[in-house]
Motif scaffolding. Structure first.
Motif, mmCIF file in Angstrom:
data_model
loop_
_atom_site.group_PDB
_atom_site.id
_atom_site.type_symbol
_atom_site.label_atom_id
_atom_site.label_comp_id
_atom_site.label_asym_id
_atom_site.label_seq_id
_atom_site.Cartn_x
_atom_site.Cartn_y
_atom_site.Cartn_z
ATOM 1 N N CYS A 1 -30.583 -51.008 -59.466
ATOM 2 C CA CYS A 1 -30.014 -52.227 -58.896
ATOM 3 C C CYS A 1 -30.848 -53.454 -59.273
ATOM 4 O O CYS A 1 -32.078 -53.381 -59.273
ATOM 5 N N CYS B 1 -32.312 -57.971 -52.562
ATOM 6 C CA CYS B 1 -32.227 -57.899 -51.093
ATOM 7 C C CYS B 1 -33.614 -57.625 -50.500
ATOM 8 O O CYS B 1 -34.279 -56.651 -50.862
ATOM 9 N N PHE C 1 -34.931 -56.495 -47.740
ATOM 10 C CA PHE C 1 -35.299 -55.323 -46.933
ATOM 11 C C PHE C 1 -35.275 -54.025 -47.736
ATOM 12 O O PHE C 1 -35.677 -52.987 -47.223
ATOM 13 N N CYS C 2 -34.830 -54.073 -48.982
ATOM 14 C CA CYS C 2 -34.451 -52.838 -49.668
ATOM 15 C C CYS C 2 -35.476 -52.350 -50.692
ATOM 16 O O CYS C 2 -35.893 -53.081 -51.569
ATOM 17 N N GLN D 1 -25.551 -48.148 -56.642
ATOM 18 C CA GLN D 1 -26.267 -48.967 -55.666
ATOM 19 C C GLN D 1 -25.420 -50.193 -55.382
ATOM 20 O O GLN D 1 -25.308 -50.653 -54.263
ATOM 21 N N ASP D 2 -24.804 -50.717 -56.439
ATOM 22 C CA ASP D 2 -23.927 -51.887 -56.336
ATOM 23 C C ASP D 2 -22.802 -51.715 -57.348
ATOM 24 O O ASP D 2 -22.951 -52.045 -58.518
ATOM 25 N N ARG E 1 -30.305 -56.416 -57.665
ATOM 26 C CA ARG E 1 -30.227 -57.361 -56.559
ATOM 27 C C ARG E 1 -31.589 -57.531 -55.887
ATOM 28 O O ARG E 1 -32.368 -56.583 -55.838
ATOM 29 N N PHE F 1 -20.468 -54.991 -53.366
ATOM 30 C CA PHE F 1 -21.397 -56.025 -52.900
ATOM 31 C C PHE F 1 -20.593 -57.301 -52.685
ATOM 32 O O PHE F 1 -19.785 -57.660 -53.541
ATOM 33 N N ILE G 1 -34.824 -49.723 -52.648
ATOM 34 C CA ILE G 1 -34.146 -48.915 -53.672
ATOM 35 C C ILE G 1 -34.500 -49.328 -55.101
ATOM 36 O O ILE G 1 -34.804 -48.466 -55.934
ATOM 37 N N PRO G 2 -34.516 -50.638 -55.425
ATOM 38 C CA PRO G 2 -34.900 -50.989 -56.796
ATOM 39 C C PRO G 2 -36.297 -50.476 -57.185
ATOM 40 O O PRO G 2 -36.547 -50.155 -58.344
ATOM 41 N N ARG H 1 -29.341 -62.228 -49.564
ATOM 42 C CA ARG H 1 -28.085 -61.556 -49.934
ATOM 43 C C ARG H 1 -27.251 -62.416 -50.880
ATOM 44 O O ARG H 1 -26.186 -61.993 -51.342
HETATM 45 S S1 SF4 Z 1 -29.291 -53.239 -50.536
HETATM 46 FE FE1 SF4 Z 1 -28.046 -52.388 -52.159
HETATM 47 S S2 SF4 Z 1 -27.574 -54.143 -53.441
HETATM 48 FE FE2 SF4 Z 1 -29.320 -54.740 -52.191
HETATM 49 S S3 SF4 Z 1 -31.138 -54.239 -53.412
HETATM 50 FE FE3 SF4 Z 1 -30.674 -52.471 -52.128
HETATM 51 S S4 SF4 Z 1 -29.426 -51.121 -53.410
HETATM 52 FE FE4 SF4 Z 1 -29.378 -53.177 -54.307
#
Ligand code: SF4
Length: 436
Positions: A150, A154, A156-157, A194-195, A152, A231, A159-160, A270
């Motif tokens: 991803c 964001c 709080f995330c 993820q998106d 993005r 998204f 994941i990246p 966001r």
């Molecule tokens: S919340 Fe979703 S869109 Fe945002 S950074 Fe995390 S994986 Fe990516």
């Protein structure tokens, strides 16, 4: 002491999200092609090699992954298994700490280390298998990961950090994958990423989700195509035109909005305002009137005021989402929010999440009551406690509502569709009978 196995057998244990399920299925398929004895989530407990595909998303998920590693590390100590390998997001994110803290694991791998993991297991990575995945879900539905990673920001995330930047699979590869799945009996595919709305920007230089949906809807035998992880910011509206025009694309969208107040959307980075968020929701309903919208929200992000939370409650009441989940904010190191003060106490996070779910439970109950007397096409997933259990096109497996049909008076083959007349409704689930 268990008798030593003469031949190796691998048990793959998957934690976390549907994207991890797809990764485990790719490992499973590769090992099968290498003539390994392998099972996914084996209950027989007769494997001597265990591979744990971990989740590193938020606190609870991380704890579950650590507990699972410790459980199998213990099994190894007492000789119940010979080898223990760990892969997936937790391993990607915390490898040095895990190597120090739980040294009983033979080797840790990252989220992109499938070839290395296979080599360590004594198997070859077979490129020709791409698109030839064996699935671990019931054969009539399968997850299709359209991209990895991803781009993005964001706040709080994490994941990246674990999955890297956005990488789309080509439309050709995904159409081949879908055809391969249909050949093996799949009727429903769930598009995950993820998106998903970012699809194509990296490899085609433009958003191609609408075109992908179009191409997939032409695959013979695919009865349901379901879209997850959209998204809201820069949402490609052309997707809705394709959804409305194609009968085998479910009138369903999973679009995590996370919050609605401008203050929180800004803090969460966001890239969208409260007003624009409402416009997107309204446009989705205008273009696909019968659509079911699933969303996910976060309660208790740093800086969330009572006013922000009131706005969130008003937003949920006003929009009456068909399906809704809410997480309590998890303070994740390495994320932008992780540098903020986690100023909303845990009990207050949980209180706010509970308030939102109470609102949603009432809404879901009211929406379900309106379905009594109506007939829906239902795909049956399992038989459970005297009922055949299935879903309408408005429900995704594992996360949404279900339709229950009494097994005493009806007979349905699992994996089949049937027309079901709804006879009664609960807050989330529906009851009905099959129309012959
Ligand atoms: S919340 Fe979703 S869109 Fe945002 S950074 Fe995390 S994986 Fe990516």
């Amino acid at each position: 002491m268990k008798t030593k196995r003469k031949t190796d057998k691998v048990n793959i244990v998957t934690l976390g999200c549907s994207k991890n399920i797809v990764d485990s299925e790719e490992l499973y398929s590769q090992l099968k092609a290498n003539k390994f004895e392998v099972e996914h989530e084996s209950i027989k407990d007769d494997a001597n090699i265990v591979v744990i595909n971990t989740c590193g998303f938020i606190d609870n998920a991380k704890q579950e992954s650590i507990d699972t590693i410790l459980r199998f590390a213990e099994a190894k100590k007492v000789g119940e298994i010979d080898k223990l390998y760990v892969t997936g997001c937790l391993s990607q994110r915390y490898m040095p700490d895990l190597q120090k803290e739980i040294p009983d694991v033979d080797k840790y791998f990252g989220t992109t280390h499938l070839p290395q993991l296979l080599k360590t297991l004594g198997a070859d990575y077979k490129h020709e298998l791409i698109g030839e995945r064996l699935i671990t879900t019931p054969s009539h539905y399968a997850y299709v990961k359209i991209s990895e990673g991803c781009d993005r920001p964001c706040s709080f995330c994490a994941i990246p950090i674990m999955r890297g930047n956005h990488v789309s699979k080509s439309i050709e590869q995904l159409v081949t994958e879908a055809k391969g799945l249909v050949k093996k009996g799949t009727k429903e595919i769930l598009l995950i990423a993820q998106d998903s709305t970012y699809y194509g920007l990296d490899i085609y230089g433009e958003r191609k989700l609408a075109e992908l949906l179009n191409r997939l809807s032409d695959v013979d035998g695919l009865e349901w195509i379901r879209l997850h992880y959209a998204f809201p910011s820069q949402f490609p509206m052309e997707v809705l035109d394709v959804m409305q025009s194609k009968s085998n694309i479910c009138k369903y969208i999973d679009i995590p909005l996370q919050h609605t107040s401008d203050n929180m959307l800004k803090a969460m980075r966001r890239g969208i305002t409260s007003a624009r968020t409402q416009e997107v929701v309204d446009k989705i309903r205008e273009k696909v009137p019968e659509i079911a919208i699933r969303t996910t929200l976060i309660a208790g992000h740093p800086g969330e005021t009572e006013k922000d939370f009131e706005d969130l409650c008003k937003f949920v009441k006003y929009n009456r989402f068909d399906r809704l989940g809410i997480f309590t904010y998890s303070h994740e190191e390495g994320t932008h929010s992780g540098t903020m003060i986690d100023d909303v106490p845990q009990e207050e996070k949980e209180r706010r999440a509970a308030v939102v779910m109470d609102i949603q439970q009432r809404i879901s109950s009211e929406l379900n009551q309106k379905k009594v007397g109506k007939t829906f096409k239902v795909l049956f997933d399992r038989k459970d406690s005297g009922y055949f259990v299935g879903r309408t096109e408005f429900d995704s497996p594992e996360v949404d509502n279900e339709v229950l049909v009494d097994a005493k008076n009806n007979y349905i083959r699992i994996g089949d569709f049937a027309q079901v007349k709804i006879t009664s409704a609960e807050d989330f689930d529906l009851y009905g009978s099959v129309l012959s």
